[in-house]
Design a protein around this motif. Sequence first.
Motif, short mmCIF file in Angstrom:
data_model
loop_
_atom_site.label_atom_id
_atom_site.label_comp_id
_atom_site.label_asym_id
_atom_site.label_seq_id
_atom_site.Cartn_x
_atom_site.Cartn_y
_atom_site.Cartn_z
N ARG A 1 -4.35 19.75 -3.05
CA ARG A 1 -3.93 18.35 -3.21
C ARG A 1 -4.84 17.42 -2.40
O ARG A 1 -5.46 17.84 -1.43
CB ARG A 1 -2.47 18.15 -2.76
N THR B 1 0.84 -1.20 0.00
CA THR B 1 0.00 0.00 0.00
C THR B 1 0.87 1.25 0.00
O THR B 1 1.81 1.36 0.80
CB THR B 1 -0.91 0.03 1.25
N SER B 2 0.59 2.15 -0.93
CA SER B 2 1.34 3.41 -0.99
C SER B 2 0.36 4.57 -1.06
O SER B 2 -0.70 4.48 -1.70
CB SER B 2 2.27 3.43 -2.21
N THR B 3 0.71 5.66 -0.42
CA THR B 3 -0.14 6.86 -0.40
C THR B 3 0.65 8.05 -0.91
O THR B 3 1.77 8.32 -0.45
CB THR B 3 -0.65 7.14 1.03
N LYS B 4 0.06 8.76 -1.90
CA LYS B 4 0.71 9.94 -2.48
C LYS B 4 -0.28 11.10 -2.52
O LYS B 4 -1.49 10.91 -2.56
CB LYS B 4 1.20 9.64 -3.90
N LYS B 5 0.30 12.27 -2.52
CA LYS B 5 -0.53 13.46 -2.68
C LYS B 5 -0.51 13.90 -4.13
O LYS B 5 0.54 14.00 -4.75
CB LYS B 5 -0.02 14.60 -1.78
N LYS B 6 -1.72 14.13 -4.69
CA LYS B 6 -1.83 14.54 -6.08
C LYS B 6 -2.66 15.83 -6.18
O LYS B 6 -3.52 16.10 -5.34
CB LYS B 6 -2.49 13.44 -6.91
N THR C 1 -4.53 6.65 -2.27
CA THR C 1 -3.95 5.39 -1.80
C THR C 1 -4.05 4.32 -2.89
O THR C 1 -5.12 4.11 -3.46
CB THR C 1 -4.66 4.90 -0.52
N THR C 2 -2.94 3.68 -3.17
CA THR C 2 -2.88 2.64 -4.20
C THR C 2 -2.44 1.32 -3.57
O THR C 2 -1.48 1.29 -2.78
CB THR C 2 -1.88 3.01 -5.32
N LYS D 1 -5.01 13.12 -0.95
CA LYS D 1 -4.28 11.87 -0.77
C LYS D 1 -4.91 10.76 -1.61
O LYS D 1 -6.13 10.57 -1.60
CB LYS D 1 -4.26 11.45 0.70
#
Length: 256
Positions: free
Chosen positions: A149, A129-134, A153-154, A151
């Motif tokens: 932005r 699991t990875s979390t990024k701000k877009k 989660t992928t 969050k």
Amino acid sequence: MHIVAIHKLHGEAQVLAQKLAQVIGVTAYEARARVSIPGGGPALIASFAACDKAVECASRLQEAGFTPLVIDADQMESDHNRLIVGRLSFTSEALDVVCQDEQTVSVPYTDIRLLLRGAGILTMTELATSTKKKFALGRAVATGGLMMRKKVTTVTANTTQDRQPFCHLYAKDQPPVVLRQAEIDYSTLGENRQLSRDANFTWICTELRRRCEAAQWDDRLQTRPGLAQVLGPAFDPERHLDIAIALVSQSLLSEI
């Protein structure tokens, strides 16, 4: 469960496929894969809960010119009736083994009728699991640029396959003797000990093949495609490895 297979296949694949299709009620195209196995089989054809249904199917196959093989899954070999090797040593006349239950067995090379090499396949899946701000245009407009932005989660599935090599020895008046690469103590090899577990197990199998001159050798179960050829589409090579082992060993031993 009762397994019905065919083996000792000879003849043109198209003709065999047409005959098999008529017996089991499929198209010749579907049956062709079951009669095109290298070495003439075995190839699993069907499974039944009732013994009489399996016998009936085997009779129809025999009438059509096939050589059937019927196995009761409850009575086939498993770890309950195998000798699982922990340590071993080669003498001039026999393979001496100490089993995991500390039972000691000496197997003369001349008594070994079949060496069956293969590999179990264990598939493992890990979820990362990875979390990024877009940048989020809608949020930026709605908040007047205060929040631009969001969050995201992928979850990614990473699948790996682990091979578990083995070699089964079938000897006169002995239960199957099983060597598994991961479960052998290689310290007893002395000066023949290799640098890796893979190399040690390969050396043992090569030495067995050299010393057991009269034994048959078969390694078709080393790969997933090899297992799938024997088991067909209805059985999973990971879950039904013992069925594949039973079919190949009984087919080969029936020729001796």
